[in-house]
Structures are given as structure tokens and as C-alpha cells.
Design a protein around this motif. Structure first.
Motif, PDB file in Angstrom:
ATOM      1  N   GLY A 376     -71.857 -15.913 -23.409  1.00  0.00           N
ATOM      2  CA  GLY A 376     -72.951 -15.321 -23.567  1.00  0.00           C
ATOM      3  C   GLY A 376     -72.613 -16.678 -25.133  1.00  0.00           C
ATOM      4  O   GLY A 376     -73.332 -17.508 -25.468  1.00  0.00           O
ATOM      5  N   LEU A 377     -71.522 -16.000 -25.839  1.00  0.00           N
ATOM      6  CA  LEU A 377     -71.605 -16.793 -27.039  1.00  0.00           C
ATOM      7  C   LEU A 377     -70.805 -17.769 -26.815  1.00  0.00           C
ATOM      8  O   LEU A 377     -70.839 -19.040 -28.261  1.00  0.00           O
ATOM      9  N   ARG A 378     -69.889 -18.145 -25.769  1.00  0.00           N
ATOM     10  CA  ARG A 378     -69.576 -19.479 -25.656  1.00  0.00           C
ATOM     11  C   ARG A 378     -70.902 -20.842 -25.367  1.00  0.00           C
ATOM     12  O   ARG A 378     -70.748 -21.309 -25.757  1.00  0.00           O
ATOM     13  N   ALA A 379     -71.971 -20.682 -24.707  1.00  0.00           N
ATOM     14  CA  ALA A 379     -72.933 -20.834 -24.882  1.00  0.00           C
ATOM     15  C   ALA A 379     -73.752 -21.023 -25.760  1.00  0.00           C
ATOM     16  O   ALA A 379     -74.209 -22.854 -26.204  1.00  0.00           O
ATOM     17  N   LEU A 380     -73.141 -20.325 -26.685  1.00  0.00           N
ATOM     18  CA  LEU A 380     -74.882 -20.035 -27.457  1.00  0.00           C
ATOM     19  C   LEU A 380     -73.402 -21.781 -29.253  1.00  0.00           C
ATOM     20  O   LEU A 380     -74.181 -22.808 -28.582  1.00  0.00           O
ATOM     21  N   ARG A 381     -72.132 -21.329 -28.532  1.00  0.00           N
ATOM     22  CA  ARG A 381     -71.907 -22.868 -29.518  1.00  0.00           C
ATOM     23  C   ARG A 381     -71.415 -23.882 -28.805  1.00  0.00           C
ATOM     24  O   ARG A 381     -71.665 -24.209 -29.615  1.00  0.00           O
ATOM     25  N   GLY A 382     -71.729 -23.783 -27.333  1.00  0.00           N
ATOM     26  CA  GLY A 382     -72.270 -24.777 -26.690  1.00  0.00           C
ATOM     27  C   GLY A 382     -73.037 -26.099 -26.718  1.00  0.00           C
ATOM     28  O   GLY A 382     -73.131 -26.997 -26.315  1.00  0.00           O
ATOM     29  N   TYR A 383     -74.045 -24.983 -27.229  1.00  0.00           N
ATOM     30  CA  TYR A 383     -75.319 -26.138 -27.247  1.00  0.00           C
ATOM     31  C   TYR A 383     -75.896 -26.765 -28.014  1.00  0.00           C
ATOM     32  O   TYR A 383     -76.105 -26.887 -29.184  1.00  0.00           O
ATOM     33  N   GLN A 384     -75.680 -28.225 -27.300  1.00  0.00           N
ATOM     34  CA  GLN A 384     -76.405 -29.181 -28.372  1.00  0.00           C
ATOM     35  C   GLN A 384     -77.194 -29.993 -27.710  1.00  0.00           C
ATOM     36  O   GLN A 384     -77.842 -30.016 -26.733  1.00  0.00           O
ATOM     37  N   PHE A 385     -77.514 -31.560 -28.679  1.00  0.00           N
ATOM     38  CA  PHE A 385     -78.533 -32.420 -28.457  1.00  0.00           C
ATOM     39  C   PHE A 385     -78.179 -33.287 -27.557  1.00  0.00           C
ATOM     40  O   PHE A 385     -77.289 -33.434 -27.781  1.00  0.00           O
ATOM     41  N   PRO A 398     -82.517 -30.938 -26.716  1.00  0.00           N
ATOM     42  CA  PRO A 398     -81.797 -30.377 -25.673  1.00  0.00           C
ATOM     43  C   PRO A 398     -81.028 -30.415 -24.398  1.00  0.00           C
ATOM     44  O   PRO A 398     -81.504 -31.344 -23.650  1.00  0.00           O
ATOM     45  N   LEU A 399     -79.188 -30.935 -24.386  1.00  0.00           N
ATOM     46  CA  LEU A 399     -78.756 -31.379 -23.630  1.00  0.00           C
ATOM     47  C   LEU A 399     -79.090 -29.853 -22.145  1.00  0.00           C
ATOM     48  O   LEU A 399     -78.454 -29.187 -22.226  1.00  0.00           O
ATOM     49  N   HIS A 400     -79.083 -30.627 -21.190  1.00  0.00           N
ATOM     50  CA  HIS A 400     -79.521 -29.467 -19.898  1.00  0.00           C
ATOM     51  C   HIS A 400     -77.601 -29.546 -19.051  1.00  0.00           C
ATOM     52  O   HIS A 400     -77.858 -30.244 -18.441  1.00  0.00           O
ATOM     53  N   ASP A 401     -77.572 -28.443 -19.708  1.00  0.00           N
ATOM     54  CA  ASP A 401     -76.465 -28.357 -19.079  1.00  0.00           C
ATOM     55  C   ASP A 401     -75.818 -27.089 -18.578  1.00  0.00           C
ATOM     56  O   ASP A 401     -76.622 -26.297 -18.884  1.00  0.00           O
ATOM     57  N   LYS A 402     -74.711 -26.193 -17.934  1.00  0.00           N
ATOM     58  CA  LYS A 402     -73.865 -24.556 -18.258  1.00  0.00           C
ATOM     59  C   LYS A 402     -74.808 -24.014 -19.440  1.00  0.00           C
ATOM     60  O   LYS A 402     -74.281 -22.459 -19.704  1.00  0.00           O
ATOM     61  N   CYS A 404     -77.078 -24.114 -21.214  1.00  0.00           N
ATOM     62  CA  CYS A 404     -79.106 -24.168 -21.832  1.00  0.00           C
ATOM     63  C   CYS A 404     -79.731 -22.939 -21.812  1.00  0.00           C
ATOM     64  O   CYS A 404     -80.263 -23.014 -21.944  1.00  0.00           O
ATOM     65  N   LEU A 405     -79.146 -22.385 -20.588  1.00  0.00           N
ATOM     66  CA  LEU A 405     -79.630 -21.671 -20.011  1.00  0.00           C
ATOM     67  C   LEU A 405     -79.233 -19.983 -20.916  1.00  0.00           C
ATOM     68  O   LEU A 405     -79.707 -19.351 -21.174  1.00  0.00           O
ATOM     69  N   VAL A 406     -78.029 -20.008 -20.614  1.00  0.00           N
ATOM     70  CA  VAL A 406     -77.512 -18.334 -21.720  1.00  0.00           C
ATOM     71  C   VAL A 406     -78.438 -19.123 -22.682  1.00  0.00           C
ATOM     72  O   VAL A 406     -78.751 -17.157 -23.454  1.00  0.00           O
ATOM     73  N   ALA A 407     -78.389 -20.251 -22.921  1.00  0.00           N
ATOM     74  CA  ALA A 407     -79.064 -19.513 -24.955  1.00  0.00           C
ATOM     75  C   ALA A 407     -80.573 -19.760 -24.519  1.00  0.00           C
ATOM     76  O   ALA A 407     -81.546 -19.188 -26.201  1.00  0.00           O
ATOM     77  N   GLY A 408     -81.069 -20.575 -23.789  1.00  0.00           N
ATOM     78  CA  GLY A 408     -82.459 -20.270 -23.664  1.00  0.00           C
ATOM     79  C   GLY A 408     -82.667 -18.752 -23.771  1.00  0.00           C
ATOM     80  O   GLY A 408     -84.505 -18.032 -24.299  1.00  0.00           O
ATOM     81  N   THR A 409     -81.860 -18.459 -22.690  1.00  0.00           N
ATOM     82  CA  THR A 409     -82.423 -17.116 -22.784  1.00  0.00           C
ATOM     83  C   THR A 409     -82.216 -16.502 -24.397  1.00  0.00           C
ATOM     84  O   THR A 409     -83.623 -15.239 -24.366  1.00  0.00           O
ATOM     85  N   MET A 410     -81.423 -16.485 -24.581  1.00  0.00           N
ATOM     86  CA  MET A 410     -81.004 -15.288 -26.057  1.00  0.00           C
ATOM     87  C   MET A 410     -82.649 -16.169 -26.999  1.00  0.00           C
ATOM     88  O   MET A 410     -83.150 -14.915 -28.155  1.00  0.00           O
ATOM     89  N   VAL A 411     -83.427 -16.634 -26.920  1.00  0.00           N
ATOM     90  CA  VAL A 411     -84.851 -17.163 -27.578  1.00  0.00           C
ATOM     91  C   VAL A 411     -86.030 -15.532 -26.976  1.00  0.00           C
ATOM     92  O   VAL A 411     -86.429 -15.582 -28.101  1.00  0.00           O
ATOM     93  N   LYS A 412     -86.012 -15.916 -25.936  1.00  0.00           N
ATOM     94  CA  LYS A 412     -86.570 -14.707 -25.493  1.00  0.00           C
ATOM     95  C   LYS A 412     -86.760 -13.477 -26.266  1.00  0.00           C
ATOM     96  O   LYS A 412     -87.720 -12.641 -26.179  1.00  0.00           O
ATOM     97  N   LEU A 413     -85.775 -13.174 -26.911  1.00  0.00           N
ATOM     98  CA  LEU A 413     -85.129 -11.996 -27.923  1.00  0.00           C
ATOM     99  C   LEU A 413     -85.943 -11.758 -28.251  1.00  0.00           C
ATOM    100  O   LEU A 413     -86.579 -10.787 -29.908  1.00  0.00           O
TER     101      LEU A 413
END
Length: 516
Positions: A376-385, A398-402, A404-413
Motif C-alpha cells: 500500500g505504501l508503495r502505491a501511495l508513494r508512486g501515485y502521481q500526476f 492523476p495518472l491511472h496506473d497500478k 491509483c487504486l490503492v491510493a484512491g482507497t486511502m481517501v475513503k478513510l
């Protein structure tokens, strides 16, 4: 040609590269600052190896691979010809401009061809299947797809038991080069590893470093010259907001709050889940999980195997969870409920910019388990424009790649609701005028009377008589409400109108309701 002429080899290694050339390990990692002369050293490592024949006399083949062959040509090709030019009068010396290969003469008989050095690009890696190699350098490995090494280059070294050198400049924690460096740095790993920041090598003069600092951003200088994996990479959305010291061992606390789960469904059929527990002002991220090709029951079973499975609070789901699927006519919400999931909350859909703002604000209070949340941390760090090549800048999309999903899930918290007694100073709360920072949290007086209002959907709202709520007529005290009044909340269009920019209107309504 005399023997003396044949020995005029001009390469002089810099002091910081001598340990690399003298190493005995089969595998090596070099992370170096820009302008160190890394490529020169790596190329000459292959030249030196190529001039030493194998004990069994077999012809040798070496390669240096860059992310793109045009890069190999522009950076290394002329250099390869220059450093081997002292052998050009030998009949066994051959070069191919088309294939970017240099064949050196056999050290035992310069009239015959000997070892070959190839300059390759990773973009054509599939064409290299079946190749044998006695040694390879993967330069700028952080920009080469990991499968190139795993599926193509590593097998090519097997029968010759060839060596490999991985090199480049660090780009945060989450890339194969840094991961190899960490692996190689473990005592007894059998790897050679060298981290060469500019303040260690002394290659560039102090006045040049000062000029670089003035002309570059602090983050770019730290990444390119100090080899700092903590440096922010331009275009990353959440990386600057992650607090490194808050990534550690984070256990579930039985005396803490309930564990919240946040779900998302993204590219193809991939599903991701975060689990989090609120402990005081902190949000503890306990687990992060992502998988594709699995039914929802797989993820429910995963949750039930967790140590804290009996202590779940709300399960936060994306806004489209209640949409019926065309194939079955059944929504994911119905499926989850049929699997025994309760306390499911569907979060409202927000603008992407609002989602990003919410996640950034939340991260300051987040503590992550470094092992269970690693992916999950890998995805958060890699989430980019997305980078706009025409405008030569990053867009706000945001770039729609591998990632974006985990980073987007984090927002729900950020949508998790808590009892008012759990709201703390420094928390962000949603108001009709938008998000607001809590500057004080605590009792202001002891209530002598409470009023309970029953809403049309059966929910109740309890507060002091003078507590104001937002209605179609503005802010009204609870004791002044009448049957038929409408209390507005986050799901109503009027609420969205106010929170999306009509703050001054809201303030005027507030003044009217307060009698000012």
C-alpha cells in the motif's frame, strides 16, 4: 604494431570506483550522483573483463543495457570506440555501427577476434531471448522494467555463471534499484554495493555544488546529487505528505477504537482494502491488501482471518457499490451483505481534487505498519500526476496506473465518521462551508437540558436546545425546529452548493439565524 603501442590504454579509474573494480562479488549495485563518471567506469569494467580470457577458452560476450538503445548510442557508443581505439590496428578488432557492438582481439592472438561488447536498449529486450552473456551492466536500472532482468537477462547469464552490475540514480524507495541496494547492504548477502553521494566522492568543486543548489529545487538536488531516497519526486501526489518516522511496527490495540475498512474496485476487477484504527489523534494503518481475479468472497474471507476481525467498525465502500452489474443484475452491495458483511457505508463521490486534499490532510496523522502495509505504501508513494508533454509540466489529473487504486482507497478513510467525543483538536471536519480545522475540542458547559430530534429515516439527533443545524432556512436552533423542516447534510445538492464555493452566502445565513 609493437606491443608497446598495443598497451596504450587511457582509462584511469577515479579513487571512489577502485573498490568496485577490485570487487570479488558476482553481483554489484552502484548508486551514484550525476556527473560522477559512472558510465565511464562501467564501460571500462566490461573492456577490462573482455581482455581477460576464460580459463576454458570459450568466446566471451558482454553487454551494457540502458533503458533505450538511443540512450546507449548517445552516451556510450563514442566512448566505447575511443577507449578501445588503442586496439584498432589489430586484425581481430571489429566494430559495427549498425549493431552497436565492439569486438576486441583475442589477447592470445590479436589476429583473431575475441570478446564482444554490445550496447543494448531495454525497449527491445524480447529480441534478446536466447542470448548468452558472461557479464552485463544494467545502467539506469531504475528506469528498466523488472521483467527484463527476471525473464531475459538473468537466464542469459546462467550457463556462463556471468556477473551483473546494476547502476543508476535513486528515485525514491519504490524502485528495483533501491530495493537491490537494500538487499545488497545486508551483511552476508554476497553482493557488492556502493552508495556514492556527491558529499562523499568530492568529485565536483564546492562552488559548482553551490551553483547547482541555487539552480535546482531542494528535492531535485537531494535526489540527483545526494542520492537521497526520501527526496520528493516531481509530480508525486502523496509522497511529500508521508511522514517517514511514522512508518514502523503498528500493532492493533484491543483498547483502541473499532477497525475501519476502506474498499475500492478499480482497473479491470482489482480490489484493494485498507484497515485502520483510530487511537487518540492518530490513525493507525494496520493492513493493506490488493488482488485481482478474485470474487468478493475472497476479500471477505481475508478480513475474517485478521486478528481483529471481531472488532470491525464501518466498512467504507465506493459510491458505485450499489450499482447493479449488467451480467447478474445484482449489486456488489447486495453480494457483500449476502456474505454476512454488516455496517456498510457508501461514501459520497467527491471531485478528484477534494479527494487528494482530504488524503493529504489525513496523512499527517497516519501511522503505517511497515510490513503489512508495504504494498500500500508503495502505491501511495508512486501515485502521481499525468505529465503533459506538450506543455512540459504535470497536469492536475492523476495518472491511472497500478498505483491509483490503492491510493484512491486511502481517501475513503477520510469519510469515516466518529462520535463527537472522539473529535480532537487538529482534526478536519466537514461543514456546510467546506472542510475546517478543529481548533478546540472539549466540553464548554454542562448541559441542563437536551433535545432529541427524530428524522424521517428514523435516525435521531440529540443536542442542547440552542445547538444550530443547517436547514433550508439557514441555521436554526434545535428548539426552534418544527415538524416538516428539512435538515441538510452532505448528500444534499444544496449542501454541495454551499461547500463548493458559496461560503459567504453561508456566513450571511449564519448571521441571520443568529439574529445579527
Amino acid at each position: 604494431m609493437s606491443a608497446q603501442e598495443a598497451l596504450k590504454y587511457t582509462y584511469q579509474p577515479r579513487d571512489v570506483m577502485v573498490p568496485f573494480h577490485n570487487r570479488k562479488e558476482r553481483w554489484a549495485v552502484i548508486i551514484a550522483h550525476r556527473r560522477l563518471g559512472k558510465s565511464t567506469a562501467l564501460l571500462n569494467e566490461l573492456i577490462i573483463r573482455a581482455l581477460h580470457p576464460r580459463p576454458d577458452g570459450l568466446r566471451q560476450q558482454f553487454a551494457i543495457m540502458c533503458p533505450f538503445q538511443v540512450q546507449a548510442r548517445s552516451v556510450l557508443w563514442q566512448m566505447a570506440k575511443d577507449y578501445t581505439n588503442f586496439l584498432s590496428k589489430c586484425p581481430g578488432y571489429k566494430i559495427s555501427e549498425q549493431n552497436l557492438t565492439v569486438t576486441l582481439p583475442d589477447p592470445k592472438n590479436v589476429n583473431r577476434t575475441g570478446s564482444t561488447i554490445m550496447l543494448l536498449g531495454a525497449e527491445n529486450a524480447e529480441k534478446l531471448r536466447g542470448l548468452f552473456l558472461d557479464g552485463v551492466v544494467l545502467d539506469e536500472f531504475q528506469d528498466i522494467a523488472p521483467y527484463v532482468w527476471d525473464a531475459i537477462i538473468r537466464p542469459a547469464l546462467a550457463d556462463r555463471q556471468g556477473f551483473a552490475v546494476f547502476s543508476g540514480t535513486v528515485k525514491s524507495f519504490d524502485n528495483p534499484l533501491w530495493e537491490l541496494h537494500q538487499k545488497a547492504s545486508v551483511p552476508g548477502s554476497g553482493w557488492f554495493s556502493e552508495l556514492l553521494p556527491v558529499d562523499k566522492t568530492g568529485i565536483l568543486p564546492p562552488e559548482e555544488l553551490e551553483d547547482l543548489k541555487r539552480g535546482m529545487t531542494e528535492e531535485a538536488y537531494a535526489a540527483e546529487f545526494l542520492c537521497d531516497p526520501n527526496a520528493t519526486v516531481t509530480g508525486r501526489i502523496l509522497l511529500p505528505y508521508l511522514v517517514q518516522k511514522q512508518i514502523t511496527k503498528v500493532p492493533w490495540q484491543p483498547d483502541g477504537g473499532p477497525v475501519i475498512t476502506a474498499w475500492d474496485l478499480g482497473m479491470s476487477d482489482t480490489t484493494s482494502i485498507w484497515t485502520a484504527q483510530t487511537v487518540g489523534k492518530e490513525v493507525h494503518l494496520l493492513d493493506a491488501y490488493e488482488e485481482s481475479g478474485q470474487p468478493l468472497s475472497h476479500f471477505v474471507d481475508w478480513l475474517r482471518k485478521l486478528d481483529y476481525a471481531k472488532y470491525f467498525g464501518p466498512h467504507l465502500m465506493p459510491h458505485d457499490t450499489n450499482v447493479r452489474e449488467l451480467g447478474t443484475g445484482v449489486s456488489r452491495l447486495q453480494t457483500l451483505r449476502s456474505l454476512g458483511m454488516r455496517n456498510i457505508k457508501i461514501v459520497p463521490k467527491l471531485a478528484k481534487s477534494d479527494q487528494i486534499d482530504a488524503a493529504r490532510m489525513l496523512l499527517a496523522r497516519c501511522w503505517f505498519d511497515n510490513e503489512k502495509c508495504a504494498e500500500g505504501l508503495r502505491a501511495l508513494r508512486g501515485y502521481q500526476f499525468v505529465y503533459d508533454k506538450k506543455r512540459q509540466c504535470f497536469s492536475l489529473t492523476p495518472l491511472h496506473d497500478k498505483n491509483c487504486l490503492v491510493a484512491g482507497t486511502m481517501v475513503k478513510l477520510t469519510h469515516a465518521t466518529v462520535p463527537i467525543e472522539q473529535v480532537r483538536e487538529g482534526d478536519w471536519v466537514v461543514t456546510p462551508a467546506g472542510r475546517a480545522l478543529v481548533s478546540f475540542a472539549g466540553p464548554v458547559k454542562r448541559a441542563t437540558e437536551l433535545i432529541t430530534v427524530t428524522l424521517g429515516d428514523g435516525r435521531t439527533l440529540t443536542g442542547t436546545p440552542e445547538h444550530k443545524v443547517f436547514t433550508l432556512d439557514g441555521l436554526i436552533e434545535l428548539h426552534s425546529l418544527k415538524i416538516g423542516d428539512t435538515i441538510l447534510e452532505g448528500k444534499s445538492p444544496i449542501w454541495r452548493l454551499f461547500r463548493n464555493g458559496a461560503k459567504q452566502i453561508f456566513l450571511r445565513l449564519h448571521a441571520l439565524a443568529a439574529g445579527r
